[in-house]
Design an enzyme around this catalytic site. Sequence first.
Site, PDB file in Angstrom:
ATOM      1  N   GLY A   1       1.850  21.393  49.027  1.00  0.00           N
ATOM      2  CA  GLY A   1       0.799  20.950  48.094  1.00  0.00           C
ATOM      3  C   GLY A   1       0.584  21.964  46.995  1.00  0.00           C
ATOM      4  O   GLY A   1      -0.557  22.244  46.596  1.00  0.00           O
ATOM      5  N   ALA A   2       1.698  22.518  46.469  1.00  0.00           N
ATOM      6  CA  ALA A   2       1.583  23.664  45.544  1.00  0.00           C
ATOM      7  C   ALA A   2       1.347  23.266  44.089  1.00  0.00           C
ATOM      8  O   ALA A   2       1.101  24.134  43.258  1.00  0.00           O
ATOM      9  CB  ALA A   2       2.844  24.525  45.642  1.00  0.00           C
TER      10      ALA A   2
ATOM     11  N   VAL B   1       3.890  15.770  53.776  1.00  0.00           N
ATOM     12  CA  VAL B   1       3.931  16.637  54.962  1.00  0.00           C
ATOM     13  C   VAL B   1       3.539  15.913  56.257  1.00  0.00           C
ATOM     14  O   VAL B   1       3.786  16.429  57.341  1.00  0.00           O
ATOM     15  CB  VAL B   1       3.057  17.914  54.793  1.00  0.00           C
ATOM     16  CG1 VAL B   1       3.601  18.814  53.718  1.00  0.00           C
ATOM     17  CG2 VAL B   1       1.591  17.559  54.569  1.00  0.00           C
TER      18      VAL B   1
ATOM     19  N   TYR C   1     -12.507  15.363  58.080  1.00  0.00           N
ATOM     20  CA  TYR C   1     -12.026  16.611  57.468  1.00  0.00           C
ATOM     21  C   TYR C   1     -12.359  17.810  58.371  1.00  0.00           C
ATOM     22  O   TYR C   1     -11.509  18.681  58.615  1.00  0.00           O
ATOM     23  CB  TYR C   1     -12.693  16.754  56.098  1.00  0.00           C
ATOM     24  CG  TYR C   1     -12.229  17.928  55.275  1.00  0.00           C
ATOM     25  CD1 TYR C   1     -10.976  17.927  54.647  1.00  0.00           C
ATOM     26  CD2 TYR C   1     -13.049  19.037  55.082  1.00  0.00           C
ATOM     27  CE1 TYR C   1     -10.560  19.004  53.869  1.00  0.00           C
ATOM     28  CE2 TYR C   1     -12.644  20.111  54.301  1.00  0.00           C
ATOM     29  CZ  TYR C   1     -11.405  20.083  53.700  1.00  0.00           C
ATOM     30  OH  TYR C   1     -10.996  21.159  52.923  1.00  0.00           O
TER      31      TYR C   1
ATOM     32  N   ALA D   1     -12.857  17.839  61.591  1.00  0.00           N
ATOM     33  CA  ALA D   1     -12.012  17.807  62.802  1.00  0.00           C
ATOM     34  C   ALA D   1     -10.615  18.332  62.481  1.00  0.00           C
ATOM     35  O   ALA D   1     -10.042  19.118  63.239  1.00  0.00           O
ATOM     36  CB  ALA D   1     -11.934  16.377  63.336  1.00  0.00           C
TER      37      ALA D   1
HETATM   38  P1  NAP Z   1      -6.355  19.722  45.429  1.00  0.00           P
HETATM   39  O1  NAP Z   1      -6.535  20.327  44.090  1.00  0.00           O
HETATM   40  O2  NAP Z   1      -6.770  18.308  45.679  1.00  0.00           O
HETATM   41  O3  NAP Z   1      -4.833  19.919  45.873  1.00  0.00           O
HETATM   42  C1  NAP Z   1      -4.366  19.429  47.094  1.00  0.00           C
HETATM   43  C2  NAP Z   1      -2.860  19.435  47.049  1.00  0.00           C
HETATM   44  O4  NAP Z   1      -2.375  18.919  48.311  1.00  0.00           O
HETATM   45  C3  NAP Z   1      -2.310  18.544  45.946  1.00  0.00           C
HETATM   46  O5  NAP Z   1      -1.338  19.264  45.235  1.00  0.00           O
HETATM   47  C4  NAP Z   1      -1.672  17.377  46.711  1.00  0.00           C
HETATM   48  O6  NAP Z   1      -0.474  16.918  46.118  1.00  0.00           O
HETATM   49  C5  NAP Z   1      -1.310  18.031  48.032  1.00  0.00           C
HETATM   50  N1  NAP Z   1      -1.152  17.039  49.083  1.00  0.00           N
HETATM   51  C6  NAP Z   1      -2.087  16.157  49.527  1.00  0.00           C
HETATM   52  N2  NAP Z   1      -1.554  15.398  50.496  1.00  0.00           N
HETATM   53  C7  NAP Z   1      -0.272  15.795  50.663  1.00  0.00           C
HETATM   54  C8  NAP Z   1       0.791  15.393  51.505  1.00  0.00           C
HETATM   55  N3  NAP Z   1       0.630  14.406  52.396  1.00  0.00           N
HETATM   56  N4  NAP Z   1       1.985  16.022  51.409  1.00  0.00           N
HETATM   57  C9  NAP Z   1       2.156  17.026  50.520  1.00  0.00           C
HETATM   58  N5  NAP Z   1       1.191  17.455  49.676  1.00  0.00           N
HETATM   59  C10 NAP Z   1      -0.004  16.837  49.747  1.00  0.00           C
HETATM   60  O7  NAP Z   1      -7.126  20.550  46.557  1.00  0.00           O
HETATM   61  P2  NAP Z   1      -7.437  22.118  46.700  1.00  0.00           P
HETATM   62  O8  NAP Z   1      -8.876  22.267  46.506  1.00  0.00           O
HETATM   63  O9  NAP Z   1      -6.484  22.935  45.929  1.00  0.00           O
HETATM   64  O10 NAP Z   1      -7.152  22.267  48.266  1.00  0.00           O
HETATM   65  C11 NAP Z   1      -6.035  22.959  48.792  1.00  0.00           C
HETATM   66  C12 NAP Z   1      -6.301  23.219  50.274  1.00  0.00           C
HETATM   67  O11 NAP Z   1      -7.478  24.019  50.413  1.00  0.00           O
HETATM   68  C13 NAP Z   1      -6.566  21.940  51.069  1.00  0.00           C
HETATM   69  O12 NAP Z   1      -5.982  22.058  52.358  1.00  0.00           O
HETATM   70  C14 NAP Z   1      -8.080  21.911  51.181  1.00  0.00           C
HETATM   71  O13 NAP Z   1      -8.512  21.186  52.309  1.00  0.00           O
HETATM   72  C15 NAP Z   1      -8.366  23.396  51.304  1.00  0.00           C
HETATM   73  N6  NAP Z   1      -9.744  23.743  50.938  1.00  0.00           N
HETATM   74  C16 NAP Z   1     -10.212  23.499  49.676  1.00  0.00           C
HETATM   75  C17 NAP Z   1     -11.535  23.852  49.379  1.00  0.00           C
HETATM   76  C18 NAP Z   1     -12.141  23.625  48.007  1.00  0.00           C
HETATM   77  O14 NAP Z   1     -13.352  23.813  47.859  1.00  0.00           O
HETATM   78  N7  NAP Z   1     -11.385  23.253  47.005  1.00  0.00           N
HETATM   79  C19 NAP Z   1     -12.342  24.433  50.347  1.00  0.00           C
HETATM   80  C20 NAP Z   1     -11.816  24.659  51.620  1.00  0.00           C
HETATM   81  C21 NAP Z   1     -10.512  24.317  51.906  1.00  0.00           C
HETATM   82  P3  NAP Z   1      -0.389  15.528  45.314  1.00  0.00           P
HETATM   83  O15 NAP Z   1      -1.402  15.636  44.195  1.00  0.00           O
HETATM   84  O16 NAP Z   1       1.024  15.528  44.860  1.00  0.00           O
HETATM   85  O17 NAP Z   1      -0.728  14.466  46.306  1.00  0.00           O
END
Ligand code: NAP
Length: 242
Positions: free
Chosen positions: A9-10, A58, A149, A151
Amino acid sequence: MKKVALITGAAKGIGRQIALTLDQAGYHIAINYRGSIEHAHSLQTELSQPSKLYQCDVSDYDAVESMIKQIHQDFGHIDVLVNNAGITKDSLLLRMNPNDFNSVVNINLGGTFNTIKAMTPIFMRQKFGCIVNISSVIGVMGNIGQANYAASKAGIIGLTKSVAKEIASRNIRCNAIAPGFIETDMSDAINPSAKEKIMASIPLRRLGMPKDIADAVEFLVSDKATYITGQTLVIDGGLVNG
Ligand code: NAP
């Protein structure tokens, strides 16, 4: 020999910043994305080290296994796996559709299991490997409207602890990071009044930035962290303890 890192998810948000930070640290980057090809291409143009793009959902184990085989073939070795891919599908429990529960768990937790399972034989043969799983403070403290989420992210913490114990003897480390609220597309979806309430409950009085998480990933995969495994590093401006 330059180290190689696979980041899932980069293309966007936190994953994108992890790629930029590890690139600056000299890593060659395997960029995994699901649908965001334009974002993935644009990230690639910003990296200074060699990198390659790998489209893969994934949550599909067979696709993950093929992707990891291909990365190993392309780069010759893989040193670091960062499980960052994740989604939310929020609603209150009584309204939560079972499909929305399953898809969040299958991507967030199942996807993390899939990459670790497919990568471990490579890490074992190399007698080296570093895994960082991106969990969430929501997996530590729970949240209204996020049972699925929470869980999935709590599951990642348990998975991290178990994997760390199983593979430590092969010189493979596995840690998790539990971010608080970080400024990305995911947190943009939170409505402004809820955001204000969240901000008031964060002792440091600001949302985190993707760099706050990426810097911690760089530390955990570095030679400065060789005695750290099975841990969950909470990076949340003091929210959980606040
Ligand atoms: P984001 O901007 O929505 O990015 C998420 C990324 O995950 C996107 O590039 C998306 O790719 C990819 N993705 C989603 N489903 C996928 C799949 N099935 N296979 C491969 N790639 C997939 O979210 P973010 O805020 O950067 O979050 C990144 C991580 O940090 C996540 O695990 C999130 O739960 C965690 N997190 C975020 C926060 C926050 O406040 N932002 C807080 C705690 C934890 P596509 O766009 O190509 O689908």
